[in-house]
Design an enzyme around this catalytic site. Structure first.
Site, short mmCIF file in Angstrom:
data_model
loop_
_atom_site.label_atom_id
_atom_site.label_comp_id
_atom_site.label_asym_id
_atom_site.label_seq_id
_atom_site.Cartn_x
_atom_site.Cartn_y
_atom_site.Cartn_z
CG HIS A 93 -6.43 -55.68 0.09
ND1 HIS A 93 -6.71 -56.95 -0.31
CD2 HIS A 93 -5.69 -55.11 -0.88
CE1 HIS A 93 -6.14 -57.14 -1.48
NE2 HIS A 93 -5.53 -56.05 -1.84
NE ARG B 261 -22.64 -57.25 -8.53
CZ ARG B 261 -22.81 -57.65 -7.27
NH1 ARG B 261 -21.74 -57.92 -6.53
NH2 ARG B 261 -24.00 -57.78 -6.77
NE ARG C 217 -22.98 -58.62 -14.23
CZ ARG C 217 -23.49 -57.81 -13.29
NH1 ARG C 217 -24.75 -57.93 -12.92
NH2 ARG C 217 -22.74 -56.91 -12.71
CG ASN D 56 -30.35 -54.87 -7.47
OD1 ASN D 56 -31.09 -55.64 -6.85
ND2 ASN D 56 -29.12 -54.62 -7.12
CB CYS E 135 -27.86 -62.89 -9.09
SG CYS E 135 -28.15 -62.05 -10.64
#
Lengths: 90, 585
Positions: free
Chosen positions: B193, B300, B335, B459, B507
């Site tokens: 957090h 994700r 995704r 990536n 992305c």
């Protein structure tokens, strides 16, 4: 006066925080005692934390017992609130 | 001068004085009272609740105008919890029966509530137990403050560096008000957090100091370097000087970016570009929207599965996705599970053996198709949640048409199941694929005909195409997003999208790399998805680019046969005047 309501939650998110807050605020306006219960727990309608504990989702059936001199008006407004899906857009 | 090391998160450098804060989880004093003191103690409790409520209300008024509906709802709920008649009633009963002080009575009641909430089936409500602790903690702080003569957060000065054991979710609201300079915490990791809060406040934080804060006291001069994860305590003048200059430079760049936050992403020649955000946690949504993202280009879902024993079931996922979709009308691309390779699950699946070459192993869609008990609950949850917003489903690491056949069969099964079970779902949820395997990029034209959108995951695409493991120090100098092979593959995918008339987005990290923006624009990319922290920077570049002017240079680039000439062209593209046209507002 003592009134019993059977209500089914129809809004999609159920008694999530925002809806619970609206319900508790409404209940707190009345002198009558308001008890909300599902199959396993009972909650004081004026207590935010106990209403949250009901964790009532869409489709849940609730029994609401309203007792006191303004019970009629209280029950009417409470069922309106559930019916209006807590006045939230879905 | 000495230094402390932890995990650096957030942005930039902060220089300021330390402020140590007592937070929840620390000991609440317990002492006995006499029978005849009970009434006075209950009175003290009532007064404490009253004052804490007034403070929260005042604070609420303070921030009402500048905060979102979501924050209002949280504060509204907190006020109701604080004024909960049952809370007062039960705590008063504990005072009277057990003859203890008010703070401790609250703690006893709080522990009871925690136990009840821990056993709630609904994960959303279960998570509210943290907020209950916080609300009760505020009352306790108030009561303790009355005794010690000050309240813990009162008097925090702008720019002070908050030093504390750990931060709780609702601290988000509190600290924003004080414009603090940085956070230092003993606990927490890059996705805690504290990290999320620091990122959203655009300030540095160092988490996971492992009891390091015990060497600090309020008033110490600190330099916090969020990028390197270093705290300089009582720095000497030379170090302070260096850091002051670096901080000033970062500040200037930040101001410049701030000024274009609400301006549209339109190029100098008038072409509109969509800049979306990548997120990992539902909590990051509001921050992404605040960065004026035009949607979520990649959510994700792995974080839902990691750091736990059991995988989340359909209902839990349904609730997470519903809440996310419900909170915005903007499109959200979710995704499906991309586990394997660098993202191993640590709990639960004991029989998931580690392959010798996990990046080339059974991961992402391969794993999901192999184990439908993993895949189907997620898809069912997504379908059911689709009615709550603007959902797109993205399949990762697709490489073969046969895989796509299988995915479609599973999707059809789910549609039939849900129809039979009378559960609502949107019939036309766009389903897209992530293009990250070179084979998929080369055959993008076929995928484009069968899917509703494609998103280039750079990536992995770069790593697979160049055969470079990015985390291998010995070869990572060869990792190059602007390698001609990569640009050609990207062009293939974009052209395939144009021919099939479906949207193509990107992305991977390349989408948020300002050195690549112009080239991607010239290749025809109009939809980028990135960490929300870099949206403004990319937008600034889009607004300073004449795409028409660069297109020809990029055509030369793709056919260049001389590495020096190639580098020269890239430099030329990035050097071109990037003065914004003042007429675009």
């Amino acid at each position: 006066m003592r009134l019993e309501l059977d209500i089914q939650i129809i809004n999609k998110l159920g008694l999530h925080t925002r809806a619970a807050a609206k319900l508790v605020k409404l209940c707190s306006q009345f002198d009558s005692s308001i008890e909300i219960s599902n199959h396993k727990r009972r909650a004081n309608g004026k207590s935010m934390m106990s209403v949250m504990m009901l964790a009532a989702s869409q489709g849940t059936k609730l029994k609401i017992v309203v007792e006191g001199k303004d019970a009629g008006e209280a029950s009417r407004q409470i069922s309106d609130l559930f019916e209006s899906r807590f006045e939230e857009s879905e | 001068m000495f230094t402390l090391h932890g995990t650096g998160v957030g942005f930039g450098i902060a220089i300021g004085t330390a402020r140590l804060i007592r937070r929840l989880g620390q000991e609440v004093p317990e002492y006995s009272i006499q029978n005849e003191q009970a009434d006075a103690e209950i009175k003290r409790l009532t007064k404490g609740i009253h004052t804490a409520t007034e403070c929260l209300k005042a604070y609420y008024e303070d921030i009402r105008r500048e905060s979102t509906d979501e924050v209002h709802a949280i504060l509204d709920a907190h006020l109701l919890m604080m004024q909960d008649p049952v809370l007062l009633e039960q705590s008063a009963l504990i005072i009277r029966e057990r003859l203890v002080n008010a703070e401790f009575a609250l703690q006893v009641h709080c522990n009871d509530l925690q136990e009840i909430f821990q056993n709630i089936d609904d994960p959303y409500m279960r998570s509210k137990s943290d907020e209950i602790s916080q609300v009760i903690g505020r009352i306790q702080d108030e009561l303790l403050g009355q005794r010690a003569g000050h309240s813990s957060l009162e008097g925090i000065q702008e720019g002070e560096i908050i030093v504390t054991h750990d931060l709780m979710p609702a601290d988000t609201i509190e600290f924003k008000k004080y414009r603090v300079g940085a956070f230092l915490t003993n606990l927490g990791g890059p996705i805690s957090h504290t990290a999320i809060l620091a990122r959203s406040m655009r300030i540095p934080a160092i988490v996971g100091l492992h009891e390091g804060i015990r060497y600090l006291k309020s008033g110490d001069t600190l330099v916090v370097d969020g990028k390197r994860g270093v705290v300089l305590v009582d720095p000497d003048t030379a170090a302070l000087d260096v850091y002051e200059r670096r901080a000033a430079k970062i500040q200037r760049a930040k101001k410049e970016l701030e000024s274009i936050k609400y301006k549209p992403a339109i190029s100098l020649d008038g072409q509109t570009v969509q800049l979306n955000a990548n997120i990992e946690f539902a909590e990051e949504l509001s921050q992404s929207l605040a960065s004026s993202a035009s949607g979520i280009g990649l959510y994700r879902t792995e974080s839902l599965y990691m750091n736990r024993q059991e995988f989340p079931d359909e209902q839990e996922q349904f609730e997470v996705y519903s809440a996310l979709l419900y909170s915005t009308k903007l499109p959200i691309t979710i995704r499906t599970l991309d586990l394997g390779a660098d993202k191993q699950v640590d709990g639960g699946r004991k029989n998931m053996s580690l392959a010798t070459n996990p990046a080339l192993g059974r991961r992402a869609i391969r794993l999901c198709l192999h184990d439908l008990t993993l895949f189907k609950p997620q898809l069912r949850a997504l379908f059911r949640a689709s009615v709550h917003g603007n959902l797109k489903i993205m399949i990762p690491m697709i490489s073969d048409q046969a895989e796509l056949d299988q995915v479609f069969i599973v999707l059809n099964e789910i549609r039939q199941e849900l129809t039979q079970e009378n559960l609502p779902f949107k019939p036309d949820i766009p389903v897209g694929g992530m293009i990250e395997v070179p084979a998929a990029a080369v055959t993008a034209d076929i995928f484009a005909k069968r899917l509703d959108f494609l998103s280039i995951g750079t990536n992995d695409l770069i790593q697979y195409t160049l055969a470079i493991d990015r985390i291998d120090d010995e070869v990572n100098y060869l990792y190059d997003p602007l390698h001609p092979a990569i640009l050609r593959l990207i062009k293939l995918v974009i052209d395939a999208g144009k021919n099939a008339d479906i949207p193509i987005s990107m992305c991977g990290e390349m989408a948020g790399d300002v050195e690549c923006t112009r080239i991607l624009l010239a290749l025809g990319l109009r939809e980028f998805s990135m960490d929300s922290a870099v949206i403004s920077e990319i937008k600034q570049r889009v607004r300073g680019t004449d795409i028409n002017e660069i297109e020809q240079i990029v055509i030369d680039l793709l056919s260049s046969n001389d590495p020096d000439h190639y580098r020269g062209l890239i430099e030329r593209i990035n050097r071109l005047s990037n003065n914004e046209n003042p007429s675009i507002t």
